[in-house]
Design an enzyme around this catalytic site. Structure first.
Site, PDB file in Angstrom:
ATOM      1  N   LYS A   1     121.264 -13.890  -5.991  1.00  0.00           N
ATOM      2  CA  LYS A   1     122.178 -14.806  -6.686  1.00  0.00           C
ATOM      3  C   LYS A   1     121.429 -15.923  -7.397  1.00  0.00           C
ATOM      4  CE  LYS A   1     126.458 -13.927  -4.251  1.00  0.00           C
ATOM      5  NZ  LYS A   1     127.568 -14.432  -3.464  1.00  0.00           N
TER       6      LYS A   1
ATOM      7  N   LYS B   1     125.915  -2.661  -6.382  1.00  0.00           N
ATOM      8  CA  LYS B   1     127.050  -2.770  -5.451  1.00  0.00           C
ATOM      9  C   LYS B   1     128.319  -3.212  -6.177  1.00  0.00           C
ATOM     10  CE  LYS B   1     127.718  -6.382  -3.127  1.00  0.00           C
ATOM     11  NZ  LYS B   1     127.705  -7.615  -2.361  1.00  0.00           N
TER      12      LYS B   1
ATOM     13  N   LYS C   1     133.366  -8.300  -6.443  1.00  0.00           N
ATOM     14  CA  LYS C   1     134.593  -8.902  -6.978  1.00  0.00           C
ATOM     15  C   LYS C   1     134.296  -9.949  -8.049  1.00  0.00           C
ATOM     16  CE  LYS C   1     135.420 -11.038  -2.538  1.00  0.00           C
ATOM     17  NZ  LYS C   1     134.232 -11.816  -2.163  1.00  0.00           N
TER      18      LYS C   1
HETATM   19  P1  TYM Z   1     132.202 -11.085   0.704  1.00  0.00           P
HETATM   20  O1  TYM Z   1     133.365 -11.958   0.400  1.00  0.00           O
HETATM   21  O2  TYM Z   1     131.146 -10.912  -0.333  1.00  0.00           O
HETATM   22  O3  TYM Z   1     132.712  -9.642   1.101  1.00  0.00           O
HETATM   23  C1  TYM Z   1     133.686  -9.490   2.108  1.00  0.00           C
HETATM   24  C2  TYM Z   1     133.420  -8.244   2.924  1.00  0.00           C
HETATM   25  O4  TYM Z   1     133.436  -7.091   2.098  1.00  0.00           O
HETATM   26  C3  TYM Z   1     132.217  -6.369   2.229  1.00  0.00           C
HETATM   27  N1  TYM Z   1     131.862  -5.824   0.912  1.00  0.00           N
HETATM   28  C4  TYM Z   1     131.611  -4.535   0.682  1.00  0.00           C
HETATM   29  N2  TYM Z   1     131.607  -3.465   1.501  1.00  0.00           N
HETATM   30  C5  TYM Z   1     131.315  -2.260   0.944  1.00  0.00           C
HETATM   31  N3  TYM Z   1     131.040  -2.099  -0.379  1.00  0.00           N
HETATM   32  C6  TYM Z   1     131.030  -3.147  -1.223  1.00  0.00           C
HETATM   33  N4  TYM Z   1     130.774  -2.977  -2.510  1.00  0.00           N
HETATM   34  C7  TYM Z   1     131.337  -4.434  -0.697  1.00  0.00           C
HETATM   35  N5  TYM Z   1     131.431  -5.667  -1.252  1.00  0.00           N
HETATM   36  C8  TYM Z   1     131.743  -6.507  -0.248  1.00  0.00           C
HETATM   37  C9  TYM Z   1     131.197  -7.393   2.694  1.00  0.00           C
HETATM   38  O5  TYM Z   1     130.108  -6.787   3.345  1.00  0.00           O
HETATM   39  C10 TYM Z   1     132.040  -8.247   3.611  1.00  0.00           C
HETATM   40  O6  TYM Z   1     132.149  -7.659   4.886  1.00  0.00           O
HETATM   41  N6  TYM Z   1     129.429 -13.955   3.732  1.00  0.00           N
HETATM   42  C11 TYM Z   1     130.530 -13.040   3.658  1.00  0.00           C
HETATM   43  C12 TYM Z   1     131.841 -13.637   4.177  1.00  0.00           C
HETATM   44  C13 TYM Z   1     131.730 -14.292   5.506  1.00  0.00           C
HETATM   45  C14 TYM Z   1     131.711 -13.653   6.775  1.00  0.00           C
HETATM   46  C15 TYM Z   1     131.656 -14.711   7.733  1.00  0.00           C
HETATM   47  C16 TYM Z   1     131.726 -12.318   7.171  1.00  0.00           C
HETATM   48  C17 TYM Z   1     131.687 -15.633   5.719  1.00  0.00           C
HETATM   49  N7  TYM Z   1     131.650 -15.898   7.055  1.00  0.00           N
HETATM   50  C18 TYM Z   1     131.603 -14.426   9.092  1.00  0.00           C
HETATM   51  C19 TYM Z   1     131.677 -12.057   8.545  1.00  0.00           C
HETATM   52  C20 TYM Z   1     131.625 -13.114   9.493  1.00  0.00           C
HETATM   53  C21 TYM Z   1     130.778 -12.624   2.210  1.00  0.00           C
HETATM   54  O7  TYM Z   1     130.386 -13.294   1.291  1.00  0.00           O
HETATM   55  O8  TYM Z   1     131.538 -11.520   2.074  1.00  0.00           O
END
Ligand code: TYM
Length: 339
Positions: free
Chosen positions: A118, A201, A204
């Site tokens: 990023k 990947k 969103k």
């Molecule tokens: P975030 O918001 O980027 O994504 C949310 C969840 O979706 C999964 N994910 C994917 N899985 C498969 N293929 C993809 N293309 C894909 N894109 C996203 C991510 O792995 C995630 O599980 N830091 C985290 C959010 C977070 C969190 C936490 C997660 C904050 N605190 C505590 C678990 C526990 C994040 O930015 O996810």
């Protein structure tokens, strides 16, 4: 305050309300969340504090936060069983995050792949410090609830390792305080790739039109995006690790993640067929997932006050646990308790 009675082991996970939730978020995270909710005491938060590590429009952020919570429920999270809440409603997240930030070595933070990716896209001078410190906030989210299991997609594995390392460091310095969490990723769908660029990947925050299927996409639009997915000039339809075949592999993986069928059966199903058939097959499965989700989403958004009442109960249940853990951590670190 709500009473905390469950004796089941705990789960915590979250999604950033920083864009439109995609089928990647569904297959990597939400689908697993639903699957574990009967066996675990689950806490699912909309992580708005994480979202502001990138610039957000305030009105959009508010709207996306409600929309994300509603999608959790529409995807099958039952608020009678699981706790759904908004991260910023529980101030303990920010408070513990600061304590953990002070303990997190810069070397560890600098090694985080997501930070490197990023920050590479921005001018060094303008990178917010939150982007670097973000894993400490994520560690706080997890450790506040003594979560034993964290269901996420593949891209969050490194942050989970960081969380375990930081918890161990705290426990070592100040005495047993935090539970070390284990990561849980799905067998298929842990890394769904972009439909327009299957070597990146699915995200969103990517803006190009045919990159991602959003969970709230109009169904005919979702189908079109899948029919336009990038494939290759080969003919055979089988799973493959070859970069050149990443598009077909991605479509097959989406099919596998939704149906749960063994790979051999899926390959047998598509044997002798063309890419058009593969795309139609995937589109049918995706639409079968999206249609009921969207209908539940619309119903619950139309029910005045429902979502707010879920989030209120969620905040109370989450705060009761988080505050207790925060107090313990503050005591261990040497903060004077207020009289
Ligand atoms: P975030 O918001 O980027 O994504 C949310 C969840 O979706 C999964 N994910 C994917 N899985 C498969 N293929 C993809 N293309 C894909 N894109 C996203 C991510 O792995 C995630 O599980 N830091 C985290 C959010 C977070 C969190 C936490 C997660 C904050 N605190 C505590 C678990 C526990 C994040 O930015 O996810």
């Amino acid at each position: 305050m709500a009473e905390v009675t469950s004796s089941k082991p705990r789960v915590l996970s979250g999604i950033q309300p920083s864009g439109n939730l995609t089928i990647g978020n569904y297959l990597g995270a939400l689908k697993q969340w639903v699957e574990v909710q009967k066996d675990y005491d689950c806490f699912y938060c909309v992580v708005d504090l994480h979202a502001i590590t990138a610039e957000q429009d305030p009105r959009e952020l508010r709207r996306k936060t409600r929309e994300s919570a509603a999608i959790y429920i529409a995807a099958g999270i039952d608020p009678e069983i699981s706790t759904v809440f908004v991260q910023s409603h529980v101030p303990a997240h920010s408070e513990l995050a600061w304590m953990l930030t002070c303990m997190a070595p810069l070397g560890w933070l600098n090694r985080m792949t997501q930070f490197k990716d990023k920050s590479a896209k921005q001018a060094q001078e303008s990178i917010g410090a939150g982007l670097l410190n973000y894993p400490s906030l994520m560690a706080a989210d997890i450790l506040l609830y003594h979560a034993e299991l964290v269901p996420v997609g593949d891209d969050q594995r490194q942050h989970l390792e960081f969380t375990r390392d930081l918890a161990q460091r705290f426990n070592h310095l100040y005495g047993e305080t935090f539970t070390l969490p284990a990561v849980m990723t799905p067998k298929a769908g842990a890394r769904v790739m972009g439909l327009d660029n299957p070597t990146a990947k699915m995200s969103k925050s990517e803006e190009s039109e045919n990159h991602a299927v959003y969970l709230l996409d109009d169904l005919s639009r979702a189908r079109k995006k899948i029919m336009r997915a990038v494939t290759d000039s080969h003919r055979e339809i089988h799973f493959s690790d070859e970069r050149e075949r990443a598009g077909v592999n991605n479509l097959l993986t989406i099919y596998q993640a939704i149906t749960g069928e063994p790979r051999e059966d899926i390959e047998a199903h598509f044997a002798g067929k063309g890419y058009g058939d593969l795309k139609r097959g995937v589109a049918d499965r995706v639409l079968e997932t999206l249609a009921p989700l969207q209908s539940r989403y619309n119903d619950l958004m139309n029910e005045a006050g429902y979502l707010d009442s879920v989030l209120k109960v969620g905040r109370e249940k989450a705060a009761a646990i988080a505050e207790e853990t925060l107090k313990l951590a503050q005591k261990r670190i040497g903060f004077l308790a207020p009289s």
